[in-house]
Design an enzyme around this catalytic site. Structure first.
Site, PDB file in Angstrom:
ATOM      1  N   TRP A 187       3.877  -6.039   8.658  1.00  0.00           N
ATOM      2  CA  TRP A 187       2.894  -5.522   9.609  1.00  0.00           C
ATOM      3  C   TRP A 187       1.986  -6.580  10.217  1.00  0.00           C
ATOM      4  O   TRP A 187       1.070  -6.250  10.972  1.00  0.00           O
ATOM      5  CB  TRP A 187       2.034  -4.467   8.917  1.00  0.00           C
ATOM      6  CG  TRP A 187       2.779  -3.233   8.546  1.00  0.00           C
ATOM      7  CD1 TRP A 187       3.280  -2.917   7.306  1.00  0.00           C
ATOM      8  CD2 TRP A 187       3.113  -2.135   9.397  1.00  0.00           C
ATOM      9  NE1 TRP A 187       3.894  -1.691   7.339  1.00  0.00           N
ATOM     10  CE2 TRP A 187       3.810  -1.187   8.617  1.00  0.00           C
ATOM     11  CE3 TRP A 187       2.899  -1.853  10.744  1.00  0.00           C
ATOM     12  CZ2 TRP A 187       4.292   0.015   9.124  1.00  0.00           C
ATOM     13  CZ3 TRP A 187       3.371  -0.655  11.259  1.00  0.00           C
ATOM     14  CH2 TRP A 187       4.062   0.260  10.465  1.00  0.00           C
ATOM     15  N   TYR A 218       4.574  -9.162   4.360  1.00  0.00           N
ATOM     16  CA  TYR A 218       4.792  -7.761   4.666  1.00  0.00           C
ATOM     17  C   TYR A 218       4.938  -7.656   6.171  1.00  0.00           C
ATOM     18  O   TYR A 218       4.357  -8.451   6.911  1.00  0.00           O
ATOM     19  CB  TYR A 218       3.633  -6.905   4.140  1.00  0.00           C
ATOM     20  CG  TYR A 218       4.084  -5.575   3.592  1.00  0.00           C
ATOM     21  CD1 TYR A 218       5.044  -5.516   2.581  1.00  0.00           C
ATOM     22  CD2 TYR A 218       3.578  -4.380   4.085  1.00  0.00           C
ATOM     23  CE1 TYR A 218       5.472  -4.308   2.076  1.00  0.00           C
ATOM     24  CE2 TYR A 218       3.993  -3.166   3.580  1.00  0.00           C
ATOM     25  CZ  TYR A 218       4.949  -3.135   2.577  1.00  0.00           C
ATOM     26  OH  TYR A 218       5.381  -1.928   2.090  1.00  0.00           O
TER      27      TYR A 218
END
Length: 782
Positions: free
Chosen positions: A116, A114
Site C-alpha cells: 500500500w 506491504y
C-alpha cells in the site's frame, strides 16, 4: 524530458485527482469528474508534505551510530537519533547488508514491505525493495497478506484456485440485474471501498448497491455493526454475535437440508464430499445436530429468523457475499469454507446473480467489470533464497529462530533473521499484540527503514532513509480492479533531503557493485516510458487503444469502457463441468477435501465446521473482559497512512482515536459521550475517546486501526498507548495451522473511564535528536 502536463494528475490508492493551484501555491486535489463517489482522504496529502512529523534528512539511532550492530535492539523506539549525510547513511547501510550476507547468508535478511505504500507501477515500494534485495543475492520473504491470509489458504483447497476471492468475481452489474436477495456476511462498508490497491478511477460500491435495490433486490446485512452496509432503504440487519457467522450458516444449511430445500442434483453433479459434511451437520458422530436452535444459542439470532432466512434464500436468486474481515479471527478459514458449502446447497453457483463472492466492498473494485489485461510493473527479479514465512508470523519468526511450525500441509522452520529491511508499510499498525512485537523487534541486529514521516516504524529503526511522497515523484497507476491508466505527476518539490526509493536503492546498489543489474540502465523517466510501452502493447492485444506516451503524459488519464460480456463466477464450470473442471483433485467443488483431512489439523478439518473461538463473548475470558473489540478499517485514512494529516486528525476526539460503544454498555460503566477511556486486557491497554452509537449491538465496541502507536513511556516494554491503537490489545496467534493468518477480531476487552491527568499525544512529534558523538565511532565489521 517528460512533457508538461495539461492539468497535473495525482493517482492514489483512494482516488485520482487533479491538482489545483492558487497564486502559484498548491491548494487542493480535486477528484476527477469521472468518479461518482470520491474519497476525502486526499485532503491530508498536501498539509502532510511539511508537517512536523516529516523526515527531512537521513538519521541513525545514536547507539547504533556509535557501536554499530553491537548496540543491540533494546533502545529502539526510545533512543534519540543523529542526523547524518546521505553518503554516511548509505555507506553504513551497505556495510551492514554486506556484513550480514557474508557472515550469515542472505537468508538472514528479511525484506519487509506491504503493497500500500504507493499506487504507482514504478515507485511501488514492495517491488523496489524486492528487486534490490534480489540483486544482492536474495532475502527471506513473506507470503499472503493481512487482508485475507486464511481465505488465501482455504479457498484453493475447495475450488482449486483463488477465483471469487481475488479475481473473476461475479460483476456488480450481474448482481444488480439478477439477484433477488443479497446476504452480506460482514456487510459492505463504504469506508473500506474508498480504497483499492493500485489506484482508483471510479468508486463503484454505492451506485452498485443503489442499482440492485432499485431493481428489487433485498439486502440482509449479517454483522455486529448496523452501518457496515449502505443502502436506501436501510438493509435488513441481523446483529450476529461476533465471530459466530459459521454457526449461523450451519443453522441455515440444516434448515435447507431438513426441509428438502437443498439442491441435491447440483450437489451430486458439481461437488464432492457433501455426504461427509451432512453427517457432521446432522450430528451423526458427535450427537449434536447443527440446527437453527443450536445456531441461535451461539449467534444470538432467533431460530425462527434463521429458518425464515433459509427459506427466503432457497426461494429466490440469492447471492452470498462475505467480507474479507471475517477471516481475521480464530479459525478464520471456516467462514469461507462454509459460505461455499452453503452456496452449493442452494445450487445457484454459476447462475446470473447467484452463488458467492468474497471481498465485495472490502476494497473498491471487487465486482468491477474490467478488461482482461495484466498491467506491467517493475520486475522484481529472482530470489535465490527459497525460505519464507506467512506474513502475520513475523513476531514468531523473530522470537523463535529455528522453531518449527505448520503451514498449509508443510512442517517449516523459522529462519534466524539478523537484519530487517523495510520499505513501504508499517508493522506497528497492521500487526497484532504490539507489546509482543516490540519485544520481537529488539532481536535483529540491524533494522533499516525507508519512511516519509516519523511514524512508529521509523522510530523503531536503526537507519532511517527519508523517502519522498506520491506528490513528489512521477509515476503511472493502473489497477487490476479498475479500468483506467493514469499518470501521477510530480506536483511538489521533495521536502528537505528526501529521495525516492529507487534513488536510495540505486545508491546502495552502486556501493555493493550491482547498480547496472538494479537500474537496468534506466532512470525514472526511462522506466516510466518502458513500462508504458509494455502496457500499450498488451492493451492492443486485448483491444485497448492507448495513446503514445507523450500524449498520455500530457492528458493524464485514460478511462476504458466496460467489457461487453457480463462476468459470472464459475459459469463455464456450471455449463459443462466435464469440459471445464475445477483445478481440484476431483475437478469439482470439494465440500470435503481429502487433502485437508490428510493434514490432520484439528483446527482445520476436511469439511466446514464450527470450531469455538478461544476468545469470544461465550468464552470464560468474557467474565473478566465482557466486551468484544472489533478493530476494523478507518474512514479517515488508508490503514495508518496520513494519520498525521488534517483529515484524519479532524475526526479524532480530544486528539485521540474514537471508540464506539453502545449506550447501554457505556451507561453500565458510568461512561458518557466524549469521555476518555482506558481500553484494556491482559495483552495491553490504550486510551481512546468514546462515541456513543446504537449502530453496534450491545457487548461490542469498535476501535478502528491506524492510529499511530504512541506509548506513554517508549522505554517501557508494555506501556500504555495514549492514542488509541487497538493492536496493543489484539491476539498475535495464527488462525489455524493451515492458514496462519491474523486473528485480530477474536479479542475481548474491558473499558473504564480514565481518571487522572490525560497525557498529551506525541505521536506526531519528531523524535529526540542528539548531537554527533564526540568519541570516535567504533570501527564496524564488514
Amino acid at each position: 524530458m517528460l512533457p508538461e502536463p495539461e492539468k497535473p494528475t495525482v493517482a492514489t490508492h483512494w482516488g485520482t485527482y487533479r491538482a489545483r493551484w492558487e497564486g502559484g501555491e498548491l491548494t487542493a486535489l480535486d477528484p476527477v469528474a469521472e468518479d461518482p463517489d470520491p474519497s476525502p482522504i486526499a485532503g491530508s496529502m498536501i498539509d502532510a508534505l511539511n508537517n512536523p512529523s516529516r523526515i527531512l534528512r537521513p538519521a541513525v539511532r545514536r547507539s547504533f551510530l556509535e557501536t554499530g550492530h553491537r548496540a543491540g535492539g533494546e533502545g529502539r523506539g526510545a533512543e534519540p537519533f543523529v542526523e547524518v549525510t546521505w553518503e554516511e547513511a548509505l555507506d553504513l547501510a551497505a556495510a551492514e547488508l554486506d556484513r550480514v550476507r557474508k557472515s550469515h547468508g542472505n537468508g538472514a535478511i528479511y525484506g519487509g514491505s506491504y503493497g500500500w505504500a504507493s499506487a504507482g507501477r514504478f515507485h511501488h515500494a514492495q517491488s523496489q525493495i524486492h528487486r534490490f534485495l534480489n540483486t544482492i543475492g536474495g532475502y527471506t520473504r513473506s507470503v499472503q497478506n493481512y487482508s485475507y491470509a486464511a481465505a488465501d489458504a482455504i479457498v484453493p483447497h475447495v475450488l482449486g484456485d483463488k477465483r471469487g476471492l481475488v479475481s473473476r468475481h461475479t460483476s456488480w452489474d450481474v448482481i444488480a440485474k439478477a439477484s433477488g436477495l443479497i446476504v452480506m456476511f460482514g456487510g459492505a462498508p463504504r469506508k473500506n471501498a474508498q480504497v483499492s490497491s493500485g489506484g482508483i478511477a471510479r468508486h463503484i460500491v454505492g451506485e452498485a448497491i443503489a442499482t440492485a435495490q432499485k431493481n428489487g433486490a433485498e439486502i440482509v446485512s449479517v454483522s455486529p455493526i448496523r452501518d457496515d452496509t449502505v443502502g436506501d432503504p436501510d438493509p435488513e440487519w441481523l446483529p450476529v454475535r461476533p465471530t459466530s457467522d459459521v454457526a449461523l450458516m450451519l443453522g441455515l444449511a440444516h434448515t435447507l437440508a431438513i426441509e428438502g430445500l437443498a439442491d441435491r442434483a447440483f450437489l451430486e453433479r458439481y461437488t464432492t464430499g457433501y455426504d461427509r459434511f451432512e453427517a457432521y451437520l446432522f450430528g451423526r458422530h458427535d450427537g449434536t445436530p447443527k440446527d437453527a436452535d443450536w445456531a441461535a444459542s451461539r449467534t444470538d439470532i432467533p431460530a425462527e429468523t434463521i429458518r425464515a432466512l433459509a427459506r427466503r434464500m432457497a426461494g429466490t436468486r440469492t447471492f452470498i457475499m462475505m467480507a474479507w474481515s471475517l477471516q481475521r479471527a480464530d479459525h478464520g478459514e471456516q467462514p469461507y469454507f462454509m459460505a461455499i458449502t452453503l452456496a452449493a446447497m442452494l445450487g445457484q453457483i454459476g447462475l446470473p446473480g447467484g452463488g458467492f463472492g468474497f471481498g465485495y466492498a472490502s476494497v473498491n473494485g471487487i465486482g468491477n467489470d474490467v478488461p482482461e489485461m495484466s498491467w506491467p510493473s517493475l520486475p522484481q527479479g529472482n530470489n535465490a533464497i527459497t525460505d519464507f514465512i506467512p506474513v502475520a508470523r513475523i513476531a514468531d519468526m523473530l522470537l523463535g529462530p529455528g522453531e518449527t511450525y505448520d503451514f498449509n500441509g508443510e512442517r517449516r522452520r523459522y529462519p534466524d533473521i539478523r537484519l530487517v529491511y523495510w520499505a513501504g508499510g508499517n508493522p506497528f499498525h497492521h500487526h497484532q499484540d504490539l507489546n509482543r512485537l516490540r519485544h520481537a523487534w529488539q532481536r535483529p541486529e540491524t533494522i533499516i527503514v525507508h519512511e516519509s514521516w516519523w511514524n512508529p516504524l521509523a522510530r523503531h529503526a536503526d537507519i532511517v532513509f527519508p523517502a519522498t511522497t506520491a506528490l513528489e515523484r512521477n509515476d503511472i497507476a493502473a489497477a487490476s480492479r479498475d479500468r483506467f491508466i493514469s499518470a501521477s505527476h510530480r506536483i511538489a518539490e521533495p521536502a528537505g533531503e528526501t529521495r525516492d526509493d529507487f534513488a536510495i536503492f540505486t545508491g546502495l546498489a552502486a556501493r555493493l557493485k550491482v547498480e547496472e543489474a538494479f537500474t537496468d540502465g534506466r532512470n525514472e523517466e526511462g522506466w516510466l516510458r518502458h513500462l508504458y510501452g509494455i502496457a500499450r502493447q498488451r492493451g492492443s492485444e486485448t483491444g485497448l487503444d492507448l495513446p503514445d506516451f507523450d500524449t498520455f503524459w500530457r492528458t493524464g488519464l485514460c478511462l476504458f469502457p466496460a467489457p461487453a460480456k457480463d462476468r459470472n463466477l464459475l459459469d463455464d464450470f456450471r455449463d459443462d463441468p466435464e469440459t471445464n473442471p475445477l483445478p481440484t483433485p476431483s475437478g469439482r467443488i470439494e465440500l470435503f477435501s481429502e487433502t485437508l483431512d490428510g493434514f490432520g489439523y484439528d483446527d482445520c478439518p476436511g469439511h466446514a465446521a464450527w470450531l469455538e473461538p478461544r476468545e469470544w463473548l461465550e468464552s470464560p475470558a468474557a467474565i473478566r473482559f465482557p466486551l468484544h473489540l472489533l478493530s476494523n478499517q478507518p474512514k479517515t485514512r488508508l490503514h495508518s497512512q496520513y494519520d498525521s494529516g488534517s483529515h484524519s486528525r479532524a475526526h479524532k476526539l480530544h486528539g485521540r482515536e474514537p471508540i464506539r460503544m453502545h449506550p447501554d454498555d457505556a451507561a453500565a460503566r458510568g461512561i458518557g459521550d466524549g469521555d476518555i477511556v482506558r481500553v484494556f486486557n491482559t495483552r495491553g491497554a490504550c486510551l481512546a475517546a468514546v462515541r456513543l452509537s446504537d449502530a453496534l449491538r450491545p457487548g461490542v465496541v469498535q476501535l478502528s486501526t491506524g492510529a499511530w502507536y504512541d506509548p506513554l513511556d517508549p522505554a517501557a516494554p508494555d506501556s500504555l498507548d495514549k492514542h488509541g491503537n487497538p493492536n496493543v490489545l489484539t491476539r498475535d496467534e495464527g488462525t489455524s495451522r493451515l492458514g496462519q493468518g491474523p486473528s485480530a477480531q477474536s479479542c475481548l476487552v474491558e473499558v473504564e473511564r480514565f481518571e487522572g491527568e490525560v497525557p498529551e499525544i506525541t505521536a506526531f512529534d519528531p523524535p529526540a535528536f542528539a548531537a554527533r558523538p564526540t568519541a570516535k565511532t567504533v570501527e564496524r565489521e564488514g
